[in-house]
Design a protein around this motif. Structure first.
Motif, PDB file in Angstrom:
ATOM      1  N   UNK A   1       0.845  -1.199   0.000  1.00 25.59           N
ATOM      2  CA  UNK A   1       0.000   0.000   0.000  1.00 25.59           C
ATOM      3  C   UNK A   1       0.876   1.242   0.000  1.00 25.59           C
ATOM      4  N   UNK A   2       0.516   2.226  -0.814  1.00 25.19           N
ATOM      5  CA  UNK A   2       1.319   3.442  -0.934  1.00 25.19           C
ATOM      6  C   UNK A   2       1.306   4.233   0.371  1.00 25.19           C
ATOM      7  N   UNK A   3       2.447   4.818   0.696  1.00 23.53           N
ATOM      8  CA  UNK A   3       2.574   5.641   1.893  1.00 23.53           C
ATOM      9  C   UNK A   3       2.471   7.111   1.505  1.00 23.53           C
ATOM     10  N   UNK A   4       1.471   7.809   2.061  1.00 23.54           N
ATOM     11  CA  UNK A   4       1.235   9.213   1.748  1.00 23.54           C
ATOM     12  C   UNK A   4       1.695  10.071   2.917  1.00 23.54           C
ATOM     13  N   UNK A   5       2.468  11.106   2.621  1.00 23.04           N
ATOM     14  CA  UNK A   5       2.934  12.038   3.650  1.00 23.04           C
ATOM     15  C   UNK A   5       2.682  13.468   3.180  1.00 23.04           C
ATOM     16  N   UNK A   6       2.077  14.271   4.053  1.00 28.79           N
ATOM     17  CA  UNK A   6       1.894  15.698   3.783  1.00 28.79           C
ATOM     18  C   UNK A   6       2.952  16.450   4.582  1.00 28.79           C
ATOM     19  N   UNK A   7       3.771  17.209   3.901  1.00 31.87           N
ATOM     20  CA  UNK A   7       4.828  17.969   4.587  1.00 31.87           C
ATOM     21  C   UNK A   7       4.934  19.371   4.007  1.00 31.87           C
TER      22      UNK A   7
ATOM     23  N   UNK B   1       4.177  10.538  -2.121  1.00 27.66           N
ATOM     24  CA  UNK B   1       3.747   9.141  -2.181  1.00 27.66           C
ATOM     25  C   UNK B   1       4.976   8.292  -2.457  1.00 27.66           C
ATOM     26  N   UNK B   2       5.373   7.512  -1.480  1.00 28.24           N
ATOM     27  CA  UNK B   2       6.577   6.692  -1.583  1.00 28.24           C
ATOM     28  C   UNK B   2       7.785   7.531  -1.988  1.00 28.24           C
ATOM     29  N   UNK B   3       7.881   8.722  -1.398  1.00 32.45           N
ATOM     30  CA  UNK B   3       9.031   9.588  -1.621  1.00 32.45           C
ATOM     31  C   UNK B   3       8.939  10.503  -2.828  1.00 32.45           C
ATOM     32  N   UNK B   4       7.858  10.406  -3.600  1.00 35.44           N
ATOM     33  CA  UNK B   4       7.700  11.235  -4.792  1.00 35.44           C
ATOM     34  C   UNK B   4       6.618  12.285  -4.559  1.00 35.44           C
ATOM     35  N   UNK B   5       6.902  13.535  -4.876  1.00 37.84           N
ATOM     36  CA  UNK B   5       5.923  14.609  -4.712  1.00 37.84           C
ATOM     37  C   UNK B   5       4.839  14.459  -5.776  1.00 37.84           C
ATOM     38  N   UNK B   6       3.593  14.310  -5.321  1.00 40.62           N
ATOM     39  CA  UNK B   6       2.483  14.059  -6.250  1.00 40.62           C
ATOM     40  C   UNK B   6       1.328  15.044  -6.082  1.00 40.62           C
ATOM     41  N   UNK B   7       1.441  15.956  -5.136  1.00 38.08           N
ATOM     42  CA  UNK B   7       0.360  16.916  -4.930  1.00 38.08           C
ATOM     43  C   UNK B   7       0.829  18.119  -4.152  1.00 38.08           C
ATOM     44  N   UNK B   8      -0.027  19.143  -4.108  1.00 36.25           N
ATOM     45  CA  UNK B   8       0.358  20.378  -3.417  1.00 36.25           C
ATOM     46  C   UNK B   8      -0.885  21.170  -3.061  1.00 36.25           C
ATOM     47  N   UNK B   9      -0.714  22.073  -2.106  1.00 35.59           N
ATOM     48  CA  UNK B   9      -1.764  23.021  -1.740  1.00 35.59           C
ATOM     49  C   UNK B   9      -1.105  24.148  -0.942  1.00 35.59           C
ATOM     50  N   UNK B  10      -1.758  25.305  -0.927  1.00 36.44           N
ATOM     51  CA  UNK B  10      -1.216  26.446  -0.194  1.00 36.44           C
ATOM     52  C   UNK B  10      -2.359  27.242   0.413  1.00 36.44           C
TER      53      UNK B  10
ATOM     54  N   UNK C   1      -3.596  20.836  -6.227  1.00 35.44           N
ATOM     55  CA  UNK C   1      -3.481  19.993  -7.419  1.00 35.44           C
ATOM     56  C   UNK C   1      -2.830  18.664  -7.043  1.00 35.44           C
ATOM     57  N   UNK C   2      -3.290  17.592  -7.687  1.00 34.79           N
ATOM     58  CA  UNK C   2      -2.735  16.256  -7.479  1.00 34.79           C
ATOM     59  C   UNK C   2      -2.497  15.630  -8.844  1.00 34.79           C
ATOM     60  N   UNK C   3      -1.382  14.948  -8.993  1.00 35.18           N
ATOM     61  CA  UNK C   3      -1.101  14.275 -10.269  1.00 35.18           C
ATOM     62  C   UNK C   3      -2.243  13.319 -10.628  1.00 35.18           C
ATOM     63  N   UNK C   4      -2.560  13.266 -11.902  1.00 36.77           N
ATOM     64  CA  UNK C   4      -3.644  12.388 -12.370  1.00 36.77           C
ATOM     65  C   UNK C   4      -3.406  10.939 -11.939  1.00 36.77           C
ATOM     66  N   UNK C   5      -2.145  10.492 -11.960  1.00 38.17           N
ATOM     67  CA  UNK C   5      -1.823   9.099 -11.642  1.00 38.17           C
ATOM     68  C   UNK C   5      -2.055   8.750 -10.170  1.00 38.17           C
TER      69      UNK C   5
ATOM     70  N   UNK D   1      -4.681  10.202  -8.177  1.00 42.01           N
ATOM     71  CA  UNK D   1      -5.993  10.619  -7.701  1.00 42.01           C
ATOM     72  C   UNK D   1      -6.791   9.416  -7.219  1.00 42.01           C
ATOM     73  N   UNK D   2      -7.907   9.705  -6.551  1.00 44.50           N
ATOM     74  CA  UNK D   2      -8.757   8.661  -5.957  1.00 44.50           C
ATOM     75  C   UNK D   2      -8.031   7.907  -4.852  1.00 44.50           C
ATOM     76  N   UNK D   3      -7.054   8.564  -4.242  1.00 48.96           N
ATOM     77  CA  UNK D   3      -6.316   7.944  -3.138  1.00 48.96           C
ATOM     78  C   UNK D   3      -6.475   8.735  -1.845  1.00 48.96           C
ATOM     79  N   UNK D   4      -7.322   9.769  -1.870  1.00 51.25           N
ATOM     80  CA  UNK D   4      -7.546  10.581  -0.679  1.00 51.25           C
ATOM     81  C   UNK D   4      -6.519  11.678  -0.471  1.00 51.25           C
ATOM     82  N   UNK D   5      -5.638  11.882  -1.462  1.00 55.24           N
ATOM     83  CA  UNK D   5      -4.574  12.879  -1.300  1.00 55.24           C
ATOM     84  C   UNK D   5      -5.134  14.301  -1.305  1.00 55.24           C
ATOM     85  N   UNK D   6      -6.033  14.585  -2.243  1.00 50.36           N
ATOM     86  CA  UNK D   6      -6.617  15.929  -2.313  1.00 50.36           C
ATOM     87  C   UNK D   6      -7.368  16.255  -1.030  1.00 50.36           C
ATOM     88  N   UNK D   7      -8.109  15.291  -0.518  1.00 47.79           N
ATOM     89  CA  UNK D   7      -8.846  15.504   0.728  1.00 47.79           C
ATOM     90  C   UNK D   7      -7.892  15.763   1.886  1.00 47.79           C
ATOM     91  N   UNK D   8      -6.783  15.016   1.944  1.00 47.10           N
ATOM     92  CA  UNK D   8      -5.802  15.206   3.012  1.00 47.10           C
ATOM     93  C   UNK D   8      -5.157  16.583   2.924  1.00 47.10           C
TER      94      UNK D   8
END
Length: 222
Positions: free
Chosen positions: A1-7, A114-123, A140-144, A146-153
């Protein structure tokens, strides 16, 4: 399972953030083009052009060619408009994220990894027109990914930051063609507070509206 981190944003993220923003904005070209095609002024111009040419030329080829060229021109105009907006944004806050967001107590910029790769952002930063509210920007979240809860987080991170800083609400503005974003915001409790035409003349003619949402974060805590 992919590991998501917001930093929080770091200087090394600059280029990937610009890439995600550019790709995300460019995705709205097709839906904007379809929106324009649905508008009565567009349909009237296409129909009048077709009818006038078929009546004068007595041929189907010329009207079809003319309408095709008009459609191609309209799409290129949409592409040009989005490229112009992207270019302007890259020269403004996204040109110096540290100075715009990270050096101010009530502003911040985050990325999602996501697993060490930047895939989204917000400000977010204080809204100039509504004191006591922060404004969510550049989501914004990379199309690849999406549907992983990243935008919501990411959006929840802004809401938590807003509450911690003692602000009353989060404001954001999206467009009529960003239907997925609208659904997300409404699922998270954002309320639509107004719709307005984008001020440019062409946008007014084509009924291209912007939508403003508000999330009362202090009310959520009670």
């Amino acid at each position: 399972m992919a590991t998501i981190q917001i930093r929080k944003y770091q200087e090394d993220d600059a280029e990937v953030v610009k890439e995600i923003f550019t790709l995300g904005m460019s995705e709205h070209v097709p839906s904007t083009f379809v929106h324009i095609l649905k508008q009565p002024p567009t349909q009237m111009v296409l129909m009048c052009t077709f009818c006038a040419l078929i009546a004068s030329s007595k041929s189907i080829l010329l009207p079809v060619l003319a309408v095709t060229l008009l459609l191609a021109g309209a799409r290129q105009f949409v592409v040009y408009s989005f490229n112009k907006y992207i270019e302007a944004s890259l020269k403004l806050d996204l040109n110096n994220i540290t100075e715009t967001y990270m050096k101010h107590k009530d502003a911040c910029f985050w990325v999602a990894e996501c697993d060490g790769r930047v895939v989204g952002m917000v400000a977010c930063l204080p809204n100039k027109e509504t004191p006591g509210c922060l404004e969510l920007k550049r989501a914004s979240v990379r199309r690849s990914h999406r549907r992983m809860g990243i935008a919501k987080a990411l959006c929840q991170t802004v809401a938590d930051f807003t509450r911690e800083r003692g602000y009353a609400a989060v404001l954001l503005t999206t467009s009529v063609v960003q239907t997925d974003a609208q659904k997300l915001y409404e699922q998270m409790g954002y309320e639509k507070i107004r719709e307005f035409l984008v001020p440019e003349l062409v946008a007014k003619i084509m009924n291209f509206t912007a939508i403003e949402y508000r999330l009362d974060v202090q009310k959520d805590r009670n």
